[in-house]
Design a protein around this motif. Structure first.
Motif, PDB file in Angstrom:
ATOM      1  N   PHE A 149       0.716  -1.037   0.056  1.00  8.14           N
ATOM      2  CA  PHE A 149       0.159  -0.024  -0.059  1.00  8.14           C
ATOM      3  C   PHE A 149       0.762   1.195  -0.034  1.00  8.14           C
ATOM      4  O   PHE A 149       1.741   1.441   0.899  1.00  8.14           O
ATOM      5  CB  PHE A 149      -0.792   0.145   1.282  1.00  8.14           C
ATOM      6  N   ASP A 150       0.424   1.972  -0.812  1.00  2.98           N
ATOM      7  CA  ASP A 150       1.151   3.532  -0.976  1.00  2.98           C
ATOM      8  C   ASP A 150       0.059   4.653  -0.765  1.00  2.98           C
ATOM      9  O   ASP A 150      -0.632   4.596  -1.680  1.00  2.98           O
ATOM     10  CB  ASP A 150       1.911   3.744  -2.241  1.00  2.98           C
ATOM     11  N   PRO A 151       0.288   5.045   0.301  1.00  2.00           N
ATOM     12  CA  PRO A 151      -1.223   6.252   0.701  1.00  2.00           C
ATOM     13  C   PRO A 151      -1.118   7.234  -0.340  1.00  2.00           C
ATOM     14  O   PRO A 151      -1.989   7.711  -0.549  1.00  2.00           O
ATOM     15  CB  PRO A 151      -0.570   6.512   2.078  1.00  2.00           C
ATOM     16  N   GLU A 152       0.076   7.605  -0.998  1.00  5.38           N
ATOM     17  CA  GLU A 152      -0.076   8.651  -1.950  1.00  5.38           C
ATOM     18  C   GLU A 152      -0.946   8.597  -3.133  1.00  5.38           C
ATOM     19  O   GLU A 152      -1.349   9.449  -4.079  1.00  5.38           O
ATOM     20  CB  GLU A 152       1.274   9.030  -2.200  1.00  5.38           C
ATOM     21  N   LYS A 153      -1.090   7.215  -3.409  1.00  2.61           N
ATOM     22  CA  LYS A 153      -1.900   6.801  -4.572  1.00  2.61           C
ATOM     23  C   LYS A 153      -3.321   6.813  -4.212  1.00  2.61           C
ATOM     24  O   LYS A 153      -4.186   6.334  -5.384  1.00  2.61           O
ATOM     25  CB  LYS A 153      -1.211   5.396  -5.024  1.00  2.61           C
ATOM     26  N   PHE A 154      -3.897   7.044  -3.139  1.00  3.68           N
ATOM     27  CA  PHE A 154      -5.222   7.134  -2.920  1.00  3.68           C
ATOM     28  C   PHE A 154      -5.692   8.385  -2.345  1.00  3.68           C
ATOM     29  O   PHE A 154      -4.999   8.847  -1.342  1.00  3.68           O
ATOM     30  CB  PHE A 154      -5.504   5.952  -1.862  1.00  3.68           C
ATOM     31  N   ALA A 155      -7.135   8.784  -2.816  1.00  4.58           N
ATOM     32  CA  ALA A 155      -7.490  10.106  -2.028  1.00  4.58           C
ATOM     33  C   ALA A 155      -8.212   9.438  -0.931  1.00  4.58           C
ATOM     34  O   ALA A 155      -8.746   8.352  -0.650  1.00  4.58           O
ATOM     35  CB  ALA A 155      -8.192  10.665  -3.028  1.00  4.58           C
ATOM     36  N   GLU A 156      -8.578  10.633  -0.004  1.00  6.18           N
ATOM     37  CA  GLU A 156      -9.573  10.297   1.095  1.00  6.18           C
ATOM     38  C   GLU A 156     -10.834   9.350   0.910  1.00  6.18           C
ATOM     39  O   GLU A 156     -11.172   8.361   1.769  1.00  6.18           O
ATOM     40  CB  GLU A 156      -9.913  11.397   1.719  1.00  6.18           C
ATOM     41  N   ASP A 157     -11.617   9.597  -0.113  1.00 10.03           N
ATOM     42  CA  ASP A 157     -12.668   8.726  -0.384  1.00 10.03           C
ATOM     43  C   ASP A 157     -12.396   7.556  -1.193  1.00 10.03           C
ATOM     44  O   ASP A 157     -13.466   6.740  -1.565  1.00 10.03           O
ATOM     45  CB  ASP A 157     -13.491   9.665  -1.266  1.00 10.03           C
ATOM     46  N   GLY A 158     -11.004   7.123  -1.260  1.00  6.96           N
ATOM     47  CA  GLY A 158     -10.884   5.746  -1.950  1.00  6.96           C
ATOM     48  C   GLY A 158     -10.723   5.924  -3.398  1.00  6.96           C
ATOM     49  O   GLY A 158     -10.160   4.763  -4.057  1.00  6.96           O
ATOM     50  N   THR A 159     -10.737   7.112  -3.878  1.00  2.28           N
ATOM     51  CA  THR A 159     -10.395   7.256  -5.443  1.00  2.28           C
ATOM     52  C   THR A 159      -8.978   7.050  -5.634  1.00  2.28           C
ATOM     53  O   THR A 159      -8.111   7.515  -4.845  1.00  2.28           O
ATOM     54  CB  THR A 159     -10.701   8.876  -5.956  1.00  2.28           C
ATOM     55  N   VAL A 160      -8.384   6.238  -6.601  1.00  3.48           N
ATOM     56  CA  VAL A 160      -7.304   6.052  -6.917  1.00  3.48           C
ATOM     57  C   VAL A 160      -6.710   7.224  -7.839  1.00  3.48           C
ATOM     58  O   VAL A 160      -7.089   7.376  -8.633  1.00  3.48           O
ATOM     59  CB  VAL A 160      -6.942   4.812  -7.542  1.00  3.48           C
ATOM     60  N   THR A 161      -5.643   7.620  -7.318  1.00  7.07           N
ATOM     61  CA  THR A 161      -4.996   8.849  -8.093  1.00  7.07           C
ATOM     62  C   THR A 161      -3.912   8.465  -9.154  1.00  7.07           C
ATOM     63  O   THR A 161      -3.422   9.280  -9.862  1.00  7.07           O
ATOM     64  CB  THR A 161      -4.220  10.003  -7.024  1.00  7.07           C
ATOM     65  N   ASP A 162      -3.477   7.387  -9.088  1.00  6.43           N
ATOM     66  CA  ASP A 162      -2.255   6.562  -9.948  1.00  6.43           C
ATOM     67  C   ASP A 162      -3.118   5.889 -10.868  1.00  6.43           C
ATOM     68  O   ASP A 162      -3.828   5.019 -10.747  1.00  6.43           O
ATOM     69  CB  ASP A 162      -1.468   5.865  -9.133  1.00  6.43           C
ATOM     70  N   GLU A 163      -2.611   6.332 -12.377  1.00  2.00           N
ATOM     71  CA  GLU A 163      -3.398   5.689 -13.279  1.00  2.00           C
ATOM     72  C   GLU A 163      -3.072   3.963 -13.465  1.00  2.00           C
ATOM     73  O   GLU A 163      -4.068   3.361 -13.730  1.00  2.00           O
ATOM     74  CB  GLU A 163      -2.758   6.152 -14.679  1.00  2.00           C
ATOM     75  N   SER A 164      -1.780   3.540 -13.326  1.00  2.42           N
ATOM     76  CA  SER A 164      -1.421   2.213 -13.394  1.00  2.42           C
ATOM     77  C   SER A 164      -2.104   1.519 -12.324  1.00  2.42           C
ATOM     78  O   SER A 164      -2.359   0.248 -12.615  1.00  2.42           O
ATOM     79  CB  SER A 164       0.251   2.362 -13.307  1.00  2.42           C
TER      80      SER A 164
END
Ligand code: FNR
Length: 184
Positions: A149-164
């Motif tokens: 798990f890398d917290p930087e790849k997830f927003a608070e609501d669970g949206t994934v911010t990393d395309e891959s």
């Protein structure tokens, strides 16, 4: 067709990374799968004496009804000391009884998990998959889902911010949807 998946997360803590991952999967699966999150934190520790006339305590009956109504099951597990957390095993035990009335038998099922450590729950999932097969679930073997798990790849609501990572989650969700569809 949209199918319902009963989702059991093997962590009770509010900031659970596995809960975050489950929410992220629910988002990428929208349109194909509806995730029905099953509360397992209020189940008593398994005790045969708590069955009365074939009925268990109220939280057990609620969990059993949710699973019975679902088209499939998804277990999202942390790894505790190289195996499955007791809270999740406890839920599996409750669902497996009374004898002959297990809610797990023939359920299309997947398991996945996230950890802070490098092996991403691989050891826990190996143990969990063996138990799922024993319980009669029809387990999806591939694709596998082990996440560091890398917290930087997830927003608070669970949206994934990393395309891959979003692509990885979508591949898994699509495969689970196809697995459930094939068996429904
Ligand atoms: C852990 N953790 C852990 N991680 C791992 O990769 N392998 C392991 O065997 C263990 N063992 C373990 C035991 C116990 C009792 C705890 C509390 C934790 C660390 C674990 O991956 C981390 O705490 C995760 O954040 C747990 O998942 P949730 O609760 O965030 O979903």
């Amino acid at each position: 067709m949209t199918r319902t998946v009963a989702v059991l997360v093997g962590s009770l803590r509010s900031q659970s990374i596995n809960h975050t991952v489950a929410k992220a999967l629910a988002k990428v699966a929208e349109g194909r799968l509806v995730f029905d999150f099953v509360e397992i934190g209020d189940l008593p520790l398994y005790n045969d004496d708590l069955w009365h006339d074939g009925r268990g305590p109220e939280p057990v009956e609620r969990m059993r009804a949710q699973i019975a109504a679902a088209d499939g099951v998804l277990l999202v597990t942390p790894e505790y000391n190289r195996t499955v957390p007791g809270v999740l095993v406890n839920a599996l035990d409750w669902g497996s009884r009374p004898w002959g009335q297990s809610v797990w038998v023939n359920k299309p099922a997947g398991c996945c998990g996230a950890a802070t450590g490098a092996i991403g729950t691989a050891a826990a999932q190996l143990a969990l998959k063996a138990q799922m097969v024993t319980l009669g679930m029809v387990v999806m073997g591939h694709p596998e889902f082990y996440l560091k798990f890398d917290p930087e790849k997830f927003a608070e609501d669970g949206t994934v911010t990393d395309e891959s990572l979003r692509g990885f989650l979508k591949t898994y969700a699509d495969a689970l949807a196809a697995h459930i569809e094939r068996l429904s």
